[in-house]
Design an enzyme around this catalytic site. Structure first.
Site, short mmCIF file in Angstrom:
data_model
loop_
_atom_site.label_atom_id
_atom_site.label_comp_id
_atom_site.label_asym_id
_atom_site.label_seq_id
_atom_site.Cartn_x
_atom_site.Cartn_y
_atom_site.Cartn_z
NE ARG A 77 69.20 48.51 78.10
CZ ARG A 77 69.85 49.67 78.19
NH1 ARG A 77 70.98 49.84 77.50
NH2 ARG A 77 69.37 50.65 78.92
NE ARG B 289 82.00 28.70 66.68
CZ ARG B 289 82.24 28.46 67.97
NH1 ARG B 289 81.82 27.34 68.52
NH2 ARG B 289 82.89 29.33 68.70
CG ASP C 41 88.59 34.21 70.50
OD1 ASP C 41 88.50 33.88 71.70
OD2 ASP C 41 88.31 33.46 69.56
N GLY D 210 80.60 31.83 69.06
CA GLY D 210 80.67 31.72 70.52
C GLY D 210 80.05 32.93 71.19
CB SER E 137 105.29 29.46 93.19
OG SER E 137 105.09 30.85 93.42
N GLY F 232 82.02 37.00 65.62
CA GLY F 232 83.45 37.09 65.33
C GLY F 232 83.76 36.77 63.89
CG ASP F 233 87.10 34.32 63.06
OD1 ASP F 233 86.75 34.31 64.25
OD2 ASP F 233 87.61 33.35 62.50
NE ARG G 61 87.95 30.03 66.87
CZ ARG G 61 86.65 29.88 66.78
NH1 ARG G 61 86.13 28.68 66.68
NH2 ARG G 61 85.86 30.92 66.79
CB THR H 177 84.68 37.20 69.43
OG1 THR H 177 85.68 36.25 69.84
CG2 THR H 177 85.39 38.33 68.71
CG ASP I 283 89.94 36.63 66.73
OD1 ASP I 283 88.87 37.23 66.97
OD2 ASP I 283 89.98 35.45 66.35
CB ALA J 118 101.98 35.09 83.44
O1 F6P Z 1 85.76 32.15 69.52
C1 F6P Z 1 85.47 32.15 70.85
C2 F6P Z 1 85.92 30.88 71.52
O2 F6P Z 1 85.59 30.99 72.88
C3 F6P Z 1 87.40 30.52 71.35
O3 F6P Z 1 88.21 31.25 72.21
C4 F6P Z 1 87.38 29.05 71.62
O4 F6P Z 1 88.43 28.40 70.98
C5 F6P Z 1 86.08 28.61 71.01
O5 F6P Z 1 85.24 29.76 71.02
C6 F6P Z 1 85.42 27.48 71.74
O6 F6P Z 1 84.23 27.19 71.12
P1 F6P Z 1 83.14 26.14 71.60
O7 F6P Z 1 82.02 26.91 72.18
O8 F6P Z 1 82.72 25.45 70.35
O9 F6P Z 1 83.78 25.23 72.59
#
Ligand code: F6P
Length: 326
Positions: free
Chosen positions: A24, A75, A131, A14, A219, A105-106, A175, A129, A133, A190
């Site tokens: 760059r 991917r 995320d 992603g 709310s 990412g991973d 994810r 990424t 993570d 929140a």
């Molecule tokens: O890994 C980055 C991410 O944005 C996640 O947070 C999300 O679940 C996933 O990619 C969505 O991927 P796609 O681009 O395939 O919808």
């Protein structure tokens, strides 16, 4: 020590804001050291299809502020096959490329690890990424921008929630990681934050909503991480609605808005720093590691350690978020 004169860089998985700043930085640091830098298009797929461009100063001009990735990203299923990886290796060798830098990412680092184990070709990673993570860096490139996008959106939704006495369930990306939800949940106050790392009890969630009601809240915002075990935001809302009718509820899924846009200052600086440090690592013949930043120090973390599930959500922050939302 091998003298490096030709490297390649790609973005995979992603996209995330700040990837261009990293491209760059890798390119300009490479040029400074007299390296030839190839940009590989569409991640590992471009490696397999030999779709590469020789980078120059002009190509990386005026991109530090742009979201997305000029090298494009995907991917690649082909790279998951031994045949695809063999083809990628041939293309790297045929161009005399000695080291590959992957930004992602991973999934990206998992691919890099398998490729290295199979073919002993040097790869170094940059964490890119939204995320956040990955183990071995406090922040991944794109996370800060994504969180700021979420905060801006939730603030706007809160206006409507407050005006109409509504309870909103807002789904955020990540994810199977709750870092985006946790940080943006704290920043937006929140009422509850549901993340995959912690089991969600609908009963407890309803108790919290009832408690807020009794404390004269009219709310609320419930942030739902997309991988939560109670389901997505629509499912969670339905479960709550079926047992508690004290609120008019609405659901918003923020979706890919979180992946785009101009990178924040923090992401630009992080991407610039990690790009620069990664080329320095490559020149020292480092391989098989992700270059990250932990407590202001540059840290090299082996791919297998950096990828999924090694990084824990900060329990103290979760507890703080709970107390501050009471
Ligand atoms: O890994 C980055 C991410 O944005 C996640 O947070 C999300 O679940 C996933 O990619 C969505 O991927 P796609 O681009 O395939 O919808």
């Amino acid at each position: 020590m091998q003298k490096i004169s030709r490297i390649a860089v790609l973005t995979s998985g992603g996209d995330s804001p700040g990837m261009n700043a990293a491209i760059r930085s890798v390119s300009r640091t490479g040029f400074y050291h007299g390296l030839e830098v190839y940009g590989v298009m569409r991640g590992y797929q471009g490696l397999i299809e030999n779709d590469m461009i020789l980078m120059d100063n002009q190509r990386v001009s005026n991109i530090i502020q742009r979201g997305g990735t000029i090298l494009k990203s995907m991917r690649s299923n082909d790279f998951m096959t031994p045949r695809g990886r063999r083809q990628a290796l041939e293309n790297l060798h045929s161009r005399g490329i000695q080291s590959l830098i992957v930004i992602g990412g991973d999934g990206t680092f998992t691919g890099a690890k398998i490729f290295m184990e199979e073919h002993d070709f040097p790869v170094v990673g940059i964490p890119g990424t939204i995320d956040n993570d990955l183990y071995g860096t406090d922040f991944t490139i794109g996370y800060d921008t994504a969180v700021n996008t979420v905060v801006e959106a939730v603030d706007k939704i809160r206006d409507t929630a407050g005006s109409h006495n509504r309870l909103f369930f807002i789904e955020v990306m990540g994810r199977d990681a709750g870092f985006i939800a946790l940080r943006s949940g704290i920043a937006t106050g929140a009422e509850d934050i549901l993340i995959p790392e912690r089991h969600t009890s609908i009963k407890e969630l309803i108790n919290k909503i009832k408690y807020d009601r009794r404390s004269n809240k009219t709310s609320g915002i419930i942030l739902v991480s997309e991988g939560d075990d109670a389901g997505n935001a629509y499912e969670v809302a339905e479960k709550v609605n079926s047992q508690f009718q004290g609120y008019s509820t609405r659901v918003t899924v923020l979706g890919h808005i979180q992946r785009g846009g101009a990178p924040s200052c923090m992401d630009r600086v992080l991407a610039s720093t990690l790009g620069y440090e990664t080329v320095n690592a490559v020149l020292k013949n480092e391989q098989g590691v992700m270059v990250g930043k932990v407590n202001k120090e540059i840290v090299y973390t082996p791919f297998e350690k950096s990828i999924k599930h090694h990084r824990k959500v900060n329990a103290a922050m979760l507890e703080m978020a709970r107390i501050l939302s009471l």
